[in-house]
Enzyme design. Sequence first.
Site, mmCIF file in Angstrom:
data_model
loop_
_atom_site.group_PDB
_atom_site.id
_atom_site.type_symbol
_atom_site.label_atom_id
_atom_site.label_comp_id
_atom_site.label_asym_id
_atom_site.label_seq_id
_atom_site.Cartn_x
_atom_site.Cartn_y
_atom_site.Cartn_z
ATOM 1 N N CYS A 31 5.296 31.149 54.776
ATOM 2 C CA CYS A 31 5.141 31.463 53.349
ATOM 3 C C CYS A 31 4.956 30.174 52.538
ATOM 4 O O CYS A 31 4.013 29.437 52.791
ATOM 5 C CB CYS A 31 6.319 32.306 52.857
ATOM 6 S SG CYS A 31 5.965 33.151 51.304
ATOM 7 N N HIS A 58 5.782 36.914 56.703
ATOM 8 C CA HIS A 58 7.156 36.662 57.109
ATOM 9 C C HIS A 58 7.439 37.256 58.480
ATOM 10 O O HIS A 58 7.807 38.427 58.572
ATOM 11 C CB HIS A 58 8.126 37.263 56.082
ATOM 12 C CG HIS A 58 8.122 36.527 54.790
ATOM 13 N ND1 HIS A 58 8.971 35.475 54.537
ATOM 14 C CD2 HIS A 58 7.339 36.653 53.692
ATOM 15 C CE1 HIS A 58 8.717 35.002 53.335
ATOM 16 N NE2 HIS A 58 7.735 35.700 52.799
ATOM 17 N N GLU A 84 9.952 36.849 60.279
ATOM 18 C CA GLU A 84 11.376 37.217 60.365
ATOM 19 C C GLU A 84 11.659 38.578 59.750
ATOM 20 O O GLU A 84 12.758 39.104 59.882
ATOM 21 C CB GLU A 84 12.243 36.120 59.734
ATOM 22 C CG GLU A 84 12.302 36.088 58.208
ATOM 23 C CD GLU A 84 11.100 35.418 57.537
ATOM 24 O OE1 GLU A 84 10.070 35.200 58.207
ATOM 25 O OE2 GLU A 84 11.203 35.125 56.330
#
Lengths: 201, 251
Positions: A80, A183, A185
């Site tokens: 990001c 993202h 994650e």
Amino acid sequence: MIAILDYGVGNLMSIHNMFNKIGVDSVITSDVEEIRNADKYLLSGVGSFDHGINSLKSASFFKTLEKEVLDKKKPILGICLGMQLLTNSSEEGKEKGLGWIDAQTIRFDLDNKKLSIPHMGWSKVSIVNTNNIFRNLEENRFYFVHSYHVFCNDESNELATANYGKIFTCSINEDNIYGVQFHPEKSHKFGMKLLKNFEGI
Amino acid sequence: MVQKRVIPCLLLHKGGLYKTEKFGKPTYIGDPINAIKIFNDKEVDELIFLDIDASSQKKDPNYKLIEDIASECFMPLCYGGGIKSVDQMKKVYSLGVEKISLSSQAVLNPYLIKEAANLFGNQSVIVTVDIKKDFWGKRKVFINNGKKNTKIDPLEFVMIVEDLGAGEIVINSVDNDGVMNGFDVDLLKEIKTNTTVPITALGEAGNIEHIIEAFDVAKVNAVACGSMFVYQGRLKGVLISYPAFNEFKNQ
């Protein structure tokens, strides 16, 4: 050991949680020694570009990181804002970026009233240059939240694109330096796979 | 293009998961961590957790529970309930939550939106607007779990919070909570045409058609619901479910 770089910007715990889930050793750290000894780096971040780059450059570990990444060629993955910091500059701010990849960060076209900004949600990512980080990820969807995106000056630095009103670059690479706009994650098994791939590089 | 998001919205009450009807009658659904594991398997787009005790009992957020939830959540996670300061927000973000929803505080202390957006980025600050019809059938913004009428016009309020820096606005129709009648499409449409930030419709979809209507007619960016994902059938047996990803793929 992957060092998740703690420079006071962004949500690092969710990355650490996912590394734990997939059995990859990682540590959230700003410790110079720990960073020197790490094998790989994770540069995450949210918020504004200038605040991000100023915080990173003033971190006590910055010189060490620069040396490990640029001289010793240890892999680093920017996520990001972390990816945007790898570029030369951003339309969001006045400060220079790291310039580790020859690219700029630019804003989405606001004239298109049909588009909500930020771009928030899941998108399929198209791989444009084969790279191990996207190994076995032809089928995918990733979670994005951003108002700016990266534009590469050299197409060979582009790894993947996504579509939001237009096709934009969502993953970049130069040698040992990687960036993803989305993202991992927060992207279920697809993110786990990508982070696992990064560990294996 | 970006896929529209469909978000289970789960209510925390006494440390467990509950479902309400028109903001009352909390019914026990199950253990939050178990529910997250199921939602992980189903690869849901995102999860919203709202603590319905924290604000009304003037308590701090339950950090331990939030931490447990975040450590199992491999999807975007939004938390709301009992947040009154940027210090509390900082703590919640540090546990692995990336979005915080402000509701009553957005009305009582709108400056918190601006302060938080500057510190944590717009995309991290969500405002949830509870909307209910008053005695004369006019829609108004309500606070304190739907108990207090602020007499503020919903559209006016939405435009103010967007201006203050909210990165996403959740429109919650209290009249529709838990009754599975579908969304307030007219209101959503009006809000959507007057804003640029992502709008999420929270309320009660009873079926896929309700969700599709919110996407196609009101053009919202996301739909969040409770009942549909935790109840099964007319008798409302508890069964956690999530529509297969394919059903939305082409919407």
